[in-house]
Design an enzyme around this catalytic site. Structure first.
Site, PDB file in Angstrom:
ATOM      1  N   SER A 100      39.593  20.001 -22.864  1.00 38.24           N
ATOM      2  CA  SER A 100      40.078  18.819 -23.546  1.00 38.24           C
ATOM      3  C   SER A 100      40.705  19.067 -25.064  1.00 38.24           C
ATOM      4  O   SER A 100      41.367  18.180 -25.310  1.00 38.24           O
ATOM      5  CB  SER A 100      38.866  17.607 -23.957  1.00 38.24           C
ATOM      6  OG  SER A 100      38.171  18.002 -24.738  1.00 38.24           O
ATOM      7  N   PRO A 105      31.669  17.508 -25.391  1.00 37.10           N
ATOM      8  CA  PRO A 105      30.952  18.753 -26.096  1.00 37.10           C
ATOM      9  C   PRO A 105      31.597  19.008 -27.272  1.00 37.10           C
ATOM     10  O   PRO A 105      31.221  20.166 -27.823  1.00 37.10           O
ATOM     11  CB  PRO A 105      30.948  19.787 -24.711  1.00 37.10           C
ATOM     12  CG  PRO A 105      32.173  19.521 -24.317  1.00 37.10           C
ATOM     13  CD  PRO A 105      32.438  17.965 -24.299  1.00 37.10           C
ATOM     14  N   GLY A 106      32.644  18.751 -27.999  1.00 33.95           N
ATOM     15  CA  GLY A 106      33.272  19.273 -29.073  1.00 33.95           C
ATOM     16  C   GLY A 106      34.631  19.573 -28.994  1.00 33.95           C
ATOM     17  O   GLY A 106      35.124  20.232 -30.160  1.00 33.95           O
ATOM     18  N   ASP A 118      28.336  10.857 -30.816  1.00 32.74           N
ATOM     19  CA  ASP A 118      28.116  10.984 -29.460  1.00 32.74           C
ATOM     20  C   ASP A 118      26.716  11.344 -29.074  1.00 32.74           C
ATOM     21  O   ASP A 118      25.933  12.008 -29.814  1.00 32.74           O
ATOM     22  CB  ASP A 118      28.861  12.162 -28.628  1.00 32.74           C
ATOM     23  CG  ASP A 118      29.199  11.886 -26.999  1.00 32.74           C
ATOM     24  OD1 ASP A 118      28.153  11.559 -26.614  1.00 32.74           O
ATOM     25  OD2 ASP A 118      30.217  11.900 -26.851  1.00 32.74           O
ATOM     26  N   LYS A 128      42.834   5.475 -21.605  1.00 33.25           N
ATOM     27  CA  LYS A 128      42.709   5.729 -20.158  1.00 33.25           C
ATOM     28  C   LYS A 128      43.290   4.498 -19.110  1.00 33.25           C
ATOM     29  O   LYS A 128      42.766   3.413 -19.097  1.00 33.25           O
ATOM     30  CB  LYS A 128      41.193   5.923 -19.756  1.00 33.25           C
ATOM     31  CG  LYS A 128      40.450   6.696 -20.545  1.00 33.25           C
ATOM     32  CD  LYS A 128      40.798   8.440 -20.869  1.00 33.25           C
ATOM     33  CE  LYS A 128      39.682   8.937 -21.573  1.00 33.25           C
ATOM     34  NZ  LYS A 128      40.150  10.332 -21.561  1.00 33.25           N
TER      35      LYS A 128
END
Length: 349
Positions: A180, A212-213, A230, A295
């Site tokens: 991402s 996850p970063g 998060d 989204k």
């Protein structure tokens, strides 16, 4: 084909290109589409703008081109029909030529052909004095198939994506914890003017839905100190980096103690809810710049974008804040669009 427009897009989003163009231009006409592109032919009541809007103004179109001719090609001689079409063009020379194909499963086999054919085309154009580095327009030859070419032009200084096929090349960093990260990297390249000046070492940022970063990585790589928000775990270097403070909180409830320079958000949530959240951060001055994803639903994508943009406009106007908002369906996006929202300085009185 005079005044027809060609739009490159992600396969499956051709109808979204059509809806956006008709909504923004007020023009209707005939459409032809195949995976990876949409061709607009104005109706009798009007013509397409011969100077298409800048790529950043169109969300679903990666590249927007003015079509000069639609050429059928022979199996043995593909060059002569293209050269004949250029003779009929009012453009005397081009500053360069790009050969492209649809970004689709059907278009992939054409990539080798366009690479090999480029040298042949360039040589022929140079021999006929059709290439001039000082010329205004760039020539695009778009091949939907081996037997057809759309001969197109564009002014690179006004209305063109600077990347072949409208796709920026982004390298995956080996240290990034997720793919991402490529979306935010592309967003900075595509949406943020003067990104190198607006993302400086020592600035602060917040990443909502950080785990996850992948997006946190892009901010840290540019020297920012990041609050990664998060409830899930951060991974790799982002879990131990000295410039990352992991806040195990709800992204919709978190508020920093002090205003930050940047807010980024890639949370999976209803787009209208994300739009309102980001707008509140910037309207209140809690952040100066924001990059975020919306989204989109499987149907009525353009209608949902319009709804979200209206919510942002209402929130910013209610706070009397001037702003700029741009969005793009990035190459690394899927069923989403990426947006850049920034506060503008108040005009002098």
């Amino acid at each position: 084909m005079r005044h027809a427009l060609l739009f490159y897009c992600r396969a499956g989003f051709e109808n979204d290109c059509r809806q956006e163009w008709e909504a923004r231009s007020g023009q209707t006409g005939g459409w032809e589409s195949e995976p990876g592109f949409a061709l607009f032919k104005p109706g009798k009541g009007g013509e397409a703008d011969p100077n298409p809007p800048e790529p950043k103004e169109l969300i679903f179109a990666r590249q927007t081109l003015h079509v000069l001719a639609d050429v059928q090609l022979g199996e043995k001689d593909r060059l002569t029909p293209i050269l004949d079409a250029l003779k009929s063009s009012k453009i005397s020379a081009f500053n360069g030529v790009w050969l492209e194909h649809p970004d689709s499963d059907a278009g992939k086999p054409l990539s080798g052909f366009t690479r090999r054919f480029t040298d042949i085309v360039e040589k022929a154009l140079n021999e006929r004095n059709l290439i001039d580095p000082k010329a205004r327009f760039r020539l695009h030859l778009f091949f939907p198939s081996m037997t057809r070419a759309l001969v197109c032009s564009v002014d690179p200084e006004v209305a063109a994506s600077p990347w072949l096929m409208g796709i920026p090349r982004v390298r995956m960093p080996s240290e990034a914890p997720s793919r991402s990260t490529l979306k935010l990297s592309e967003a900075f390249m595509t949406l943020v003017p003067d990104a190198d000046q607006l993302l400086k070492s020592g600035m602060t940022g917040v990443d909502l839905g950080a785990a996850p970063g992948g997006w946190t990585f892009q901010l840290v790589a540019r020297g920012l100190k990041v609050f990664a928000v998060d409830n899930g775990p951060m991974k790799g270097d982002m879990a131990i980096h000295p410039h990352v403070k992991h806040m195990r909180e709800d992204g919709f409830k978190y508020k920093p103690q002090h205003p930050v320079d940047w807010l980024v958000c890639d949370m999976v949530e209803q787009p209208a809810r994300i739009a309102q959240l980001i707008a509140k951060w910037l309207a209140s001055g809690t952040a100066r710049h924001a990059v975020f994803n919306l989204k989109l639903p499987m149907k009525k994508r353009w209608a949902e974008i319009e709804r979200c943009f209206e919510l942002i406009d209402q929130t910013m106007n209610a706070a009397h804040v001037r702003y700029a908002l741009t969005a793009k369906h990035l190459y690394h996006d899927r069923e989403e669009v990426t947006c850049y929202l920034t506060r503008l300085k108040a005009p002098r009185r």
